[in-house]
Design a protein around this motif. Sequence first.
Motif, mmCIF file in Angstrom:
data_model
loop_
_atom_site.group_PDB
_atom_site.id
_atom_site.type_symbol
_atom_site.label_atom_id
_atom_site.label_comp_id
_atom_site.label_asym_id
_atom_site.label_seq_id
_atom_site.Cartn_x
_atom_site.Cartn_y
_atom_site.Cartn_z
ATOM 1 N N SER A 9 0.194 -1.480 -0.093
ATOM 2 C CA SER A 9 0.090 0.541 -0.541
ATOM 3 C C SER A 9 1.088 1.420 -0.137
ATOM 4 O O SER A 9 1.481 1.279 1.318
ATOM 5 C CB SER A 9 -1.068 0.066 0.942
ATOM 6 O OG SER A 9 -1.885 1.122 1.333
ATOM 7 N N ARG A 11 0.174 4.079 1.116
ATOM 8 C CA ARG A 11 -0.695 4.144 2.882
ATOM 9 C C ARG A 11 0.505 3.998 4.108
ATOM 10 O O ARG A 11 0.228 2.828 4.285
ATOM 11 C CB ARG A 11 -1.947 4.351 3.425
ATOM 12 C CG ARG A 11 -2.744 4.961 2.111
ATOM 13 C CD ARG A 11 -4.200 5.538 2.278
ATOM 14 N NE ARG A 11 -4.931 4.759 2.826
ATOM 15 C CZ ARG A 11 -6.231 4.924 3.524
ATOM 16 N NH1 ARG A 11 -7.003 5.954 3.337
ATOM 17 N NH2 ARG A 11 -7.080 3.279 3.049
ATOM 18 N N ASN A 15 -4.165 0.821 6.632
ATOM 19 C CA ASN A 15 -4.877 -0.557 6.621
ATOM 20 C C ASN A 15 -3.820 -1.747 6.956
ATOM 21 O O ASN A 15 -3.581 -2.732 7.299
ATOM 22 C CB ASN A 15 -6.194 -1.318 6.424
ATOM 23 C CG ASN A 15 -7.167 0.106 6.962
ATOM 24 O OD1 ASN A 15 -7.065 0.030 7.954
ATOM 25 N ND2 ASN A 15 -8.109 1.197 6.187
ATOM 26 N N PRO A 84 -3.491 -4.183 -0.881
ATOM 27 C CA PRO A 84 -5.332 -3.483 -0.647
ATOM 28 C C PRO A 84 -5.123 -3.814 -1.735
ATOM 29 O O PRO A 84 -4.831 -3.886 -2.055
ATOM 30 C CB PRO A 84 -4.959 -2.123 -0.453
ATOM 31 C CG PRO A 84 -3.655 -1.325 -1.111
ATOM 32 C CD PRO A 84 -2.551 -2.637 -0.340
ATOM 33 N N PRO A 120 -6.394 -6.017 3.301
ATOM 34 C CA PRO A 120 -8.126 -5.079 3.091
ATOM 35 C C PRO A 120 -8.647 -4.004 2.326
ATOM 36 O O PRO A 120 -7.891 -4.076 1.743
ATOM 37 C CB PRO A 120 -7.246 -4.010 4.489
ATOM 38 C CG PRO A 120 -6.174 -3.545 3.796
ATOM 39 C CD PRO A 120 -5.536 -5.519 2.945
ATOM 40 N N ALA A 121 -9.957 -4.546 2.546
ATOM 41 C CA ALA A 121 -10.719 -4.111 1.531
ATOM 42 C C ALA A 121 -11.796 -2.851 2.393
ATOM 43 O O ALA A 121 -12.171 -3.521 3.196
ATOM 44 C CB ALA A 121 -11.362 -4.996 0.184
ATOM 45 N N GLY A 122 -12.224 -1.531 1.096
ATOM 46 C CA GLY A 122 -13.530 -0.966 1.924
ATOM 47 C C GLY A 122 -14.943 -1.464 2.147
ATOM 48 O O GLY A 122 -15.414 -1.823 3.149
ATOM 49 N N SER A 123 -15.176 -2.842 1.296
ATOM 50 C CA SER A 123 -16.110 -3.501 1.267
ATOM 51 C C SER A 123 -16.042 -5.434 2.198
ATOM 52 O O SER A 123 -16.710 -5.622 2.079
ATOM 53 C CB SER A 123 -16.967 -4.123 0.287
ATOM 54 O OG SER A 123 -16.991 -2.874 -0.468
ATOM 55 N N GLY A 124 -14.639 -5.097 2.467
ATOM 56 C CA GLY A 124 -14.477 -6.604 2.531
ATOM 57 C C GLY A 124 -13.976 -7.549 2.073
ATOM 58 O O GLY A 124 -13.812 -7.515 0.594
ATOM 59 N N ASP A 127 -15.105 -7.828 -1.943
ATOM 60 C CA ASP A 127 -13.978 -7.678 -3.025
ATOM 61 C C ASP A 127 -12.423 -8.193 -2.619
ATOM 62 O O ASP A 127 -11.846 -8.207 -3.954
ATOM 63 C CB ASP A 127 -13.832 -6.196 -2.836
ATOM 64 C CG ASP A 127 -15.255 -5.660 -4.008
ATOM 65 O OD1 ASP A 127 -16.533 -5.872 -3.658
ATOM 66 O OD2 ASP A 127 -15.418 -4.041 -3.688
ATOM 67 N N ALA A 154 -12.257 -3.034 5.934
ATOM 68 C CA ALA A 154 -11.455 -1.330 6.135
ATOM 69 C C ALA A 154 -11.338 -0.324 5.171
ATOM 70 O O ALA A 154 -10.676 -1.391 3.698
ATOM 71 C CB ALA A 154 -10.323 -1.788 6.995
HETATM 72 C C1 LIG Z 1 -7.800 2.862 -6.727
HETATM 73 C C2 LIG Z 1 -8.230 2.134 -5.591
HETATM 74 C C3 LIG Z 1 -9.403 0.745 -6.083
HETATM 75 C C4 LIG Z 1 -9.871 0.975 -4.921
HETATM 76 N N1 LIG Z 1 -11.175 -0.769 -4.888
HETATM 77 C C5 LIG Z 1 -11.381 -1.065 -4.098
HETATM 78 C C6 LIG Z 1 -12.242 -2.292 -4.618
HETATM 79 O O1 LIG Z 1 -12.584 -2.372 -5.684
HETATM 80 N N2 LIG Z 1 -13.203 -2.738 -2.787
HETATM 81 C C7 LIG Z 1 -13.265 -2.087 -2.144
HETATM 82 O O2 LIG Z 1 -13.572 -3.034 -1.161
HETATM 83 N N3 LIG Z 1 -12.194 -1.271 -1.766
HETATM 84 C C8 LIG Z 1 -11.894 -0.846 -2.617
HETATM 85 N N4 LIG Z 1 -10.762 0.194 -2.905
HETATM 86 C C9 LIG Z 1 -10.422 0.866 -1.297
HETATM 87 C C10 LIG Z 1 -9.427 -0.066 -0.314
HETATM 88 O O3 LIG Z 1 -8.987 -1.183 -0.273
HETATM 89 C C11 LIG Z 1 -9.352 0.103 1.258
HETATM 90 O O4 LIG Z 1 -9.181 1.785 0.986
HETATM 91 C C12 LIG Z 1 -8.207 -0.077 1.821
HETATM 92 O O5 LIG Z 1 -8.658 -0.310 3.238
HETATM 93 C C13 LIG Z 1 -7.032 0.366 1.868
HETATM 94 O O6 LIG Z 1 -5.521 -0.110 2.778
HETATM 95 P P1 LIG Z 1 -4.771 0.562 2.969
HETATM 96 O O7 LIG Z 1 -5.012 1.728 4.368
HETATM 97 O O8 LIG Z 1 -3.323 -0.406 3.298
HETATM 98 O O9 LIG Z 1 -3.645 1.466 2.191
HETATM 99 C C14 LIG Z 1 -9.731 1.069 -3.018
HETATM 100 C C15 LIG Z 1 -9.013 2.093 -3.319
HETATM 101 C C16 LIG Z 1 -8.599 2.468 -4.414
HETATM 102 C C17 LIG Z 1 -7.884 3.930 -3.392
#
Ligand SMILES: Cc1cc2nc3c(=O)[nH]c(=O)nc-3n(C[C@H](O)[C@H](O)[C@H](O)COP(=O)(O)O)c2cc1C
Length: 183
Positions: A9, A11, A15, A84, A120-124, A127, A154
């Motif tokens: 990541s 960041r 996460n 991520p 980690p993924a926004g939708s868990g 995705d 996350a």
């Molecule tokens: C370019 C981009 C695409 C993303 N695509 C998805 C996705 O397909 N599904 C999802 O659940 N989250 C998606 N996210 C959200 C990240 O997976 C989420 O914020 C994650 O916690 C980021 O991890 P980090 O804090 O280690 O960078 C995306 C974020 C970015 C920047």
Amino acid sequence: MHVAIFMGSPRYNGNTSTMVSILSTALITKGAECKSFYLYTHRIEPCLDCRLCKYDDMECSQLDDMTLLYKHIEWADVIIIGTPIYWFGPSAQTKLLIDRFRPYFANKKLYGKRAALLLPAGSGVEDSDITIEQFKRFFKALGVEYIDAVALKAYEEGDVKDDAKQHDRIRDLVEKIMEEEVA
Ligand SMILES: Cc1cc2nc3c(=O)[nH]c(=O)nc-3n(C[C@H](O)[C@H](O)[C@H](O)COP(=O)(O)O)c2cc1C
């Protein structure tokens, strides 16, 4: 046990980073030696499909920061990839890394190693499924035993840090990683 951890990541306080740090702290407590690498601070050129790695010394012909990363991939008994989920797949820097594993398909140097994922993924997990499947096939092609993945919901930078229940899932993975050592 040698564990090489690749953090994909951008960041540094996000996460993936939190997951990596919980995992490595627990592994070190149990006696493992861990080395972590932040992929976004490494220059990793794309695989050029030159196919030179299929012949002679079966090594990559490109000279960039992969020279250091290759050393640690080979040093490791266990490889951890934390990325991520970006559009249902790994981050671009993580994809650069795994494409450069091409020499290992030919030279089979990774046979017998083990590997796990932190995702980690926004939708868990919903995705993360395509990425888990991609890495399962990637590891299988390289003769690497897939241990497990921790896929967490996350989105904001502090989401994993603030959710203690999620930490237990990472500690469960540590137990699975260390099982081999005990056996
Ligand atoms: C370019 C981009 C695409 C993303 N695509 C998805 C996705 O397909 N599904 C999802 O659940 N989250 C998606 N996210 C959200 C990240 O997976 C989420 O914020 C994650 O916690 C980021 O991890 P980090 O804090 O280690 O960078 C995306 C974020 C970015 C920047």
